[in-house]
Motif scaffolding. Structure first.
Motif, mmCIF file in Angstrom:
data_model
loop_
_atom_site.group_PDB
_atom_site.id
_atom_site.type_symbol
_atom_site.label_atom_id
_atom_site.label_comp_id
_atom_site.label_asym_id
_atom_site.label_seq_id
_atom_site.Cartn_x
_atom_site.Cartn_y
_atom_site.Cartn_z
ATOM 1 N N GLY A 188 83.031 -38.848 45.276
ATOM 2 C CA GLY A 188 83.889 -39.826 44.602
ATOM 3 C C GLY A 188 84.640 -39.300 43.395
ATOM 4 O O GLY A 188 85.106 -40.085 42.570
ATOM 5 N N MET A 189 84.789 -37.979 43.283
ATOM 6 C CA MET A 189 85.544 -37.445 42.146
ATOM 7 C C MET A 189 87.044 -37.737 42.322
ATOM 8 O O MET A 189 87.576 -37.603 43.429
ATOM 9 N N VAL A 190 87.701 -38.076 41.236
ATOM 10 C CA VAL A 190 89.135 -38.351 41.315
ATOM 11 C C VAL A 190 89.944 -37.054 41.176
ATOM 12 O O VAL A 190 91.060 -36.962 41.669
ATOM 13 N N PHE A 191 89.355 -36.063 40.519
ATOM 14 C CA PHE A 191 90.074 -34.798 40.326
ATOM 15 C C PHE A 191 89.345 -33.637 41.006
ATOM 16 O O PHE A 191 88.846 -32.728 40.331
ATOM 17 N N PRO A 192 89.271 -33.669 42.339
ATOM 18 C CA PRO A 192 88.516 -32.626 43.027
ATOM 19 C C PRO A 192 89.048 -31.234 42.682
ATOM 20 O O PRO A 192 90.248 -31.032 42.536
ATOM 21 N N GLY A 193 88.131 -30.306 42.545
ATOM 22 C CA GLY A 193 88.527 -28.942 42.208
ATOM 23 C C GLY A 193 88.416 -28.714 40.704
ATOM 24 O O GLY A 193 88.100 -27.618 40.258
ATOM 25 N N VAL A 194 88.667 -29.770 39.914
ATOM 26 C CA VAL A 194 88.589 -29.648 38.463
ATOM 27 C C VAL A 194 87.326 -30.359 37.978
ATOM 28 O O VAL A 194 86.632 -29.891 37.084
ATOM 29 N N GLN A 195 87.044 -31.479 38.623
ATOM 30 C CA GLN A 195 85.884 -32.291 38.274
ATOM 31 C C GLN A 195 84.830 -32.034 39.363
ATOM 32 O O GLN A 195 85.148 -32.075 40.547
ATOM 33 N N HIS A 196 83.590 -31.751 38.955
ATOM 34 C CA HIS A 196 82.620 -31.335 39.968
ATOM 35 C C HIS A 196 81.569 -32.379 40.290
ATOM 36 O O HIS A 196 80.787 -32.219 41.215
ATOM 37 N N THR A 197 81.499 -33.422 39.497
ATOM 38 C CA THR A 197 80.471 -34.429 39.719
ATOM 39 C C THR A 197 80.933 -35.765 39.128
ATOM 40 O O THR A 197 81.902 -35.802 38.355
ATOM 41 N N THR A 198 80.263 -36.838 39.511
ATOM 42 C CA THR A 198 80.557 -38.136 38.894
ATOM 43 C C THR A 198 79.381 -38.614 38.027
ATOM 44 O O THR A 198 79.440 -39.687 37.440
ATOM 45 N N TRP A 199 78.306 -37.823 37.996
ATOM 46 C CA TRP A 199 77.168 -38.158 37.138
ATOM 47 C C TRP A 199 76.816 -36.913 36.332
ATOM 48 O O TRP A 199 76.540 -35.866 36.920
ATOM 49 N N THR A 200 76.821 -37.039 35.019
ATOM 50 C CA THR A 200 76.513 -35.882 34.175
ATOM 51 C C THR A 200 75.314 -36.208 33.288
ATOM 52 O O THR A 200 75.190 -37.317 32.778
ATOM 53 N N ARG A 201 74.466 -35.209 33.126
ATOM 54 C CA ARG A 201 73.278 -35.435 32.304
ATOM 55 C C ARG A 201 73.623 -35.303 30.829
ATOM 56 O O ARG A 201 74.361 -34.411 30.416
ATOM 57 N N ASP A 202 73.115 -36.223 30.058
ATOM 58 C CA ASP A 202 73.292 -36.159 28.615
ATOM 59 C C ASP A 202 71.930 -35.920 27.985
ATOM 60 O O ASP A 202 70.999 -36.703 28.188
ATOM 61 N N GLU A 203 71.816 -34.837 27.238
ATOM 62 C CA GLU A 203 70.515 -34.451 26.665
ATOM 63 C C GLU A 203 69.986 -35.500 25.698
ATOM 64 O O GLU A 203 68.841 -35.898 25.770
ATOM 65 N N ALA A 204 70.879 -35.961 24.803
ATOM 66 C CA ALA A 204 70.427 -36.949 23.820
ATOM 67 C C ALA A 204 69.922 -38.211 24.505
ATOM 68 O O ALA A 204 68.935 -38.817 24.079
ATOM 69 N N ALA A 205 70.597 -38.612 25.564
ATOM 70 C CA ALA A 205 70.214 -39.859 26.257
ATOM 71 C C ALA A 205 69.023 -39.648 27.169
ATOM 72 O O ALA A 205 68.376 -40.615 27.586
ATOM 73 N N GLN A 206 68.768 -38.385 27.521
ATOM 74 C CA GLN A 206 67.733 -38.093 28.515
ATOM 75 C C GLN A 206 68.034 -38.824 29.821
ATOM 76 O O GLN A 206 67.131 -39.359 30.471
#
Ligand code: NOJ
Length: 553
Positions: free
Chosen positions: A142-160
């Protein structure tokens, strides 16, 4: 039973610009409101009556301002809140309406809401975003910018935790299921309406209407929310509009407009746009005709926005692979012209090349069913800068003159460099030069805009296709309040002659509005029209007096 002429947007001429690259008044290399104010006379003289401003709110500017970090202000690079109000005053003085972007699918990751949400699970802002403790199995879909954007869920360390982002990772999606977020969106709309805007270009509408849950199947679109938004808009400002960005199938667009017009008043016609480019690339009009027919039925208060190019890539993702290839082959054969596997990061003029082809395209944009939306710089035929990354290629500074930085700025270094080399370079291609040249594209365009305003039938009327028997020619007739205009376009690089019947009021006589020609139907009721290579003709049925006498207030 509708007060049709109150629907100003049905016959507006919209001009889309980005503050950043339009006009810099203070020499810091970035365009600003004061610079824009200085150019309002130019826009008014061109015939523009509605401006659509790209996002100008505070932003880290990693997606051209579509990553907003404060919805209630002006980015200091573009001026102050005071400058905005002064701009609104100056626009109003000239009768110009102002649409602004409403970007609420996501915020910047620098927005204080997101910062609070990630740092503290107990924050009231936590649920303003979309979280998952584990990486969802569909995170690489479901990425809108394939090739530039690699995922739609990113891990945030602070948020865990992982957060959802339909677009780039630095633009976390808001959770529009949360009633507090919806209240905040109303606050944002109310804020700008109170400052006098005429409505919103709503960014990424389909994504605003769906909020994914981790691992769950595609959620249904929440059209009820869209209709709520519309109701709120109209409570606050009776004649304000929503102009939606939703690149969807024709049958889907019906729900965006709402069966009885309770949705958005306007949507960009991406479907026609893509099939129009196919027709321009191949001279095969059939698929464009199908697209016009497929998007024909609208609630009486609704209207399409017809455009050629915008600030994004020319998205051809709705064409068949074969059709897309045909457009690529003609207008963007080199790989670096293509983007995200579906589009072209090019301006219109260099794609078409030929002045006659360019005029054909604009003549269409101004005469297809809907309201034309022009991209800044296209009125002088600006080119693109393929050396810039991604969509920045089509976002170079407006070329005002042959002075340094195209007269856009006195700074040493500007936000993007103005195009300096070759035929599209500002020494050769600029507003000042074209203003003094009667044969320039700019003067031709102003003439065409005036012509469009003389043909209210296009925005208000009902249209039908006239049969020409020639698959390279598109002939449309518009009728409104007893008068009619006929527009004919030859997509082929060779001249042709067509015969057509104009069964509209006054249709036995067709007066050419751009030349001294006129045509009388022959005994069989048919007109014989000659069309140049890429030729176009705008014809008034019955002649001017006929129309004046018949038109009713
Ligand atoms: C659509 C806008 O047109 C585009 O420029 C932007 O990157 C995305 N929405 C995300 O806001």
């Amino acid at each position: 039973p509708m007060p049709i002429e109150d629907l100003w947007y049905k016959n507006a001429i919209v001009y889309n610009l980005d503050l950043e690259t339009f006009m810099d008044s203070d020499g810091d290399g970035v365009g600003d409101f004061e610079g824009l104010v200085r150019r309002l006379d130019y826009l008014e003289a061109l015939g523009i009556d509605t401006l659509w401003l790209a996002p100008f709110q505070p932003s880290p500017n990693r997606d051209n301002g579509y990553d907003i970090s404060d919805y209630y202000g002006v980015d200091p690079r573009h001026g102050s809140g005071g400058d905005f109000v002064e701009f609104m005053h100056q626009a109003k003085k000239r009768g110009l309406k102002v649409l602004i972007d409403l970007v609420v699918n996501h915020t910047s990751d620098q927005h204080r809401w997101f910062q609070a949400a990630r740092k503290d699970p107990g924050s009231r802002y936590r649920d303003w975003y979309v979280w998952s403790e584990t990486r969802p199995p569909d995170a690489d879909e479901g990425m809108v910018f394939p090739g530039v954007q690699h995922t739609t869920w990113t891990r945030d360390e602070a948020a865990q935790a992982y957060y959802f982002h339909r677009f780039y990772h630095f633009m976390p999606d808001l959770n529009l299921q949360n009633p507090e977020v919806r209240t905040e969106v109303r606050r944002i709309m109310g804020f700008w309406l109170e400052l006098g805007v005429a409505g919103f270009r709503v960014d990424a509408v389909p994504f605003v209407l769906e909020t994914p849950a981790p691992g769950a199947p595609e959620p249904a679109l929440q059209f009820g929310y869209l209709y709520d938004m519309r109701r709120f808009l109209q409570w606050r400002a009776g004649d304000a509009i929503l102009l939606g960005e939703a690149n969807v199938l024709p049958r889907e667009s019906k729900r965006y407009f709402g069966a009885a017009g309770e949705g958005m008043q306007m949507m960009f016609n991406f479907w026609v746009n893509q099939h129009l480019f196919y027709a321009l690339a191949t001279a095969e009009v059939g698929p464009l005709l199908d697209a016009l027919r497929a998007t024909r039925r609208l609630p009486p208060t609704a209207q399409w926005g017809q455009f050629l190019r915008n600030h994004d890539e020319l998205d051809l993702g709705r064409l068949t692979a074969e059709q897309r290839q045909a457009v690529f082959a003609r207008f963007g054969p080199e790989e670096h012209m293509q983007l995200y596997g579906r589009g072209l990061r090019r301006r219109l003029a260099p794609m078409l090349g030929d002045r006659r082809h360019l005029e054909l395209a604009y003549s269409l944009m101004f005469s297809l069913p809907g309201t034309p939306v022009l991209r800044y710089g296209d009125e002088i035929g600006m080119g693109e800068a393929l050396a810039l990354p991604e969509r920045a290629a089509v976002r170079t500074p407006m070329q005002w003159s042959d002075e340094p930085n195209a007269g856009f700025s006195t700074a040493e270094k500007t936000v993007h460099p103005a195009i300096a080399e070759g035929v599209y370079g500002y020494a050769n291609l600029n507003v000042a030069k074209q203003q003094r040249d009667p044969a320039s594209l700019l003067n031709w365009m102003a003439r065409l805009i005036r012509l469009r305003k003389e043909c209210p039938e296009i925005g208000w009327g009902a249209w039908e296709v006239l049969q020409t028997g020639d698959p390279r020619v598109l002939a449309l007739a518009y009728t409104w309040r007893g008068t009619a205009v006929v527009v004919v376009h030859n997509f082929d690089e060779r001249p042709c002659e067509v015969r057509l019947r104009a069964e509209v009021p006054g249709g036995e006589r067709l007066l050419d509005l751009l030349t001294e020609d006129e045509s009388r139907a022959d005994a069989s009721g048919r007109h014989r029209l000659l069309l140049d290579a890429y030729g176009y003709r705008w014809l008034r049925a019955g002649g001017l007096n006929y129309a004046l006498q018949r038109s009713r207030a």
